[in-house]
Enzyme design. Structure first.
Site, mmCIF file in Angstrom:
data_model
loop_
_atom_site.group_PDB
_atom_site.id
_atom_site.type_symbol
_atom_site.label_atom_id
_atom_site.label_comp_id
_atom_site.label_asym_id
_atom_site.label_seq_id
_atom_site.Cartn_x
_atom_site.Cartn_y
_atom_site.Cartn_z
ATOM 1 N N ARG A 238 0.851 -1.181 0.151
ATOM 2 C CA ARG A 238 -0.084 -0.010 -0.078
ATOM 3 C C ARG A 238 0.791 1.320 0.031
ATOM 4 O O ARG A 238 2.133 1.158 0.380
ATOM 5 C CB ARG A 238 -0.880 0.025 1.079
ATOM 6 N N GLU A 267 -3.797 8.088 -5.711
ATOM 7 C CA GLU A 267 -3.945 7.585 -7.017
ATOM 8 C C GLU A 267 -5.498 7.586 -7.553
ATOM 9 O O GLU A 267 -6.150 7.423 -6.693
ATOM 10 C CB GLU A 267 -3.253 5.982 -7.095
ATOM 11 N N HIS A 285 -1.457 0.137 -10.342
ATOM 12 C CA HIS A 285 -2.250 -0.611 -9.278
ATOM 13 C C HIS A 285 -2.868 -1.698 -9.857
ATOM 14 O O HIS A 285 -4.016 -1.868 -9.655
ATOM 15 C CB HIS A 285 -3.103 0.457 -8.440
#
Length: 319
Positions: A238, A267, A285
């Site tokens: 994370r 993000e 991601h």
């Protein structure tokens, strides 16, 4: 459920693939929060009817959203991370929380190792070197760094960290790890309690630990400087586990050799300083982004919701 029973109403915070959307719409009454132009008005209209929230790891569910749903019973997270869910509020109200662990573990580990290889061998730049004519005009591509036989540190030897370690053994790497305690399953690996010392003894540092208040910015300037000007930081956990300002400063100054990142603060609107750096590999991601894994994640999310409303045990409870 009986034909006469109304479908449970669920607040959906983000989109899912069609293979998840269709069965969700069949089993439940879905309210697509992410599509609402006036989200406040939507919550005022349906909040009292919402019994579940279906979310994604990066979206979570904050206290304001939870408070807007006074009859909320469960939050089902599509993803392994649940740090964006206000767990304290959930505990106070007795709201159940589930996630989708295990089904994405190996894909995430695969991408972490792939990023290490890609960044170390300069594969993105090498492809450009071929496509823009530089190979024909300028000759051989600049030399990069080898991977095999190097030292790898893994910060957080949970499910994903252990799968990363299994893959790195194939590269004859010296493996060390840091965690809250030594792990009995870490055969052939060296336990180093201090993350700074772990970084100091690593050429590649993988960040694979779960995010929490305690781990926020665990990778700060001290860890980054210990990794050093020839080291590489790979984050498949994370964004909050890394102090991004400290990371950017080190990358810009050359105090850290390089980074390969799949997660970012804010993000998809990441810090624009990342975009100008030649020594960072940026990914959107998508460590769990395979068809097979996303299908398994969606099925597990739905099964947790179905189990809850059927009064059965949850498959993967967090709370």
């Amino acid at each position: 459920m009986p034909a006469t029973e109304e479908k449970p109403e669920i607040l959906q915070l983000g989109p899912y693939p069609p293979w998840d959307e269709e069965p969700l719409n069949q089993a439940f009454k879905m309210h697509r929060y992410f599509e609402a132009e006036d989200k406040t008005a939507l919550l005022q209209s349906v909040g009292a009817h919402i019994r579940a929230i279906a979310t994604r790891g990066e979206l979570g569910a904050n206290s304001a959203l939870i408070d807007a749903c006074p009859n909320l019973e469960i939050i089902s997270v599509y993803g392994v991370g649940y740090d964006a869910v206000d767990l304290n509020t959930c505990r106070e109200r007795g709201i159940r929380v589930t996630n989708t662990p295990d089904v994405l573990t190996k894909d995430v580990a695969d991408l972490g190792v792939a990023m290490m290889l890609c960044q170390s061998r300069g594969m993105i730049g090498a492809e450009t070197w071929v496509k823009d004519g530089s190979w024909a005009q300028k000759g051989l591509y600049p030399l990069k760094r080898q991977v095999w036989g190097k030292r790898a540190g893994i910060l957080g030897l949970g499910r994903i960290g252990f799968e990363v370690a299994k893959r790195l053994k194939g590269f004859d790497m010296q493996l060390s790890y840091s965690d809250t305690s030594a792990k009995p399953y870490a055969e052939g690996m060296t336990y180093i309690a201090d993350p700074v010392e772990l970084a100091r003894t690593s050429d590649f540092l993988f960040v694979t630990l779960a995010a929490s208040i305690e781990t926020r910015h665990i990778v700060g300037r001290e860890v980054i400087d210990a990794l050093g000007a020839k080291g590489m930081l790979i984050n498949i956990s994370r964004a909050s586990n890394i102090d991004e300002d400290a990371l950017l400063d080190a990358l810009e100054a050359g105090r850290l050799g390089s980074a390969a990142l799949d997660v970012f603060e804010g993000e998809p609107n990441l810090n624009p300083r990342f975009l100008d750096l030649p020594n960072v590999l940026l990914q959107p991601h998508h460590a769990s982004g395979t068809v097979e894994t996303r299908q398994a994640m969606g099925k597990l999310l739905r099964n947790n919701l179905t189990a809850h409303f059927a009064g059965a045990d949850l498959l993967t409870p967090v709370l």
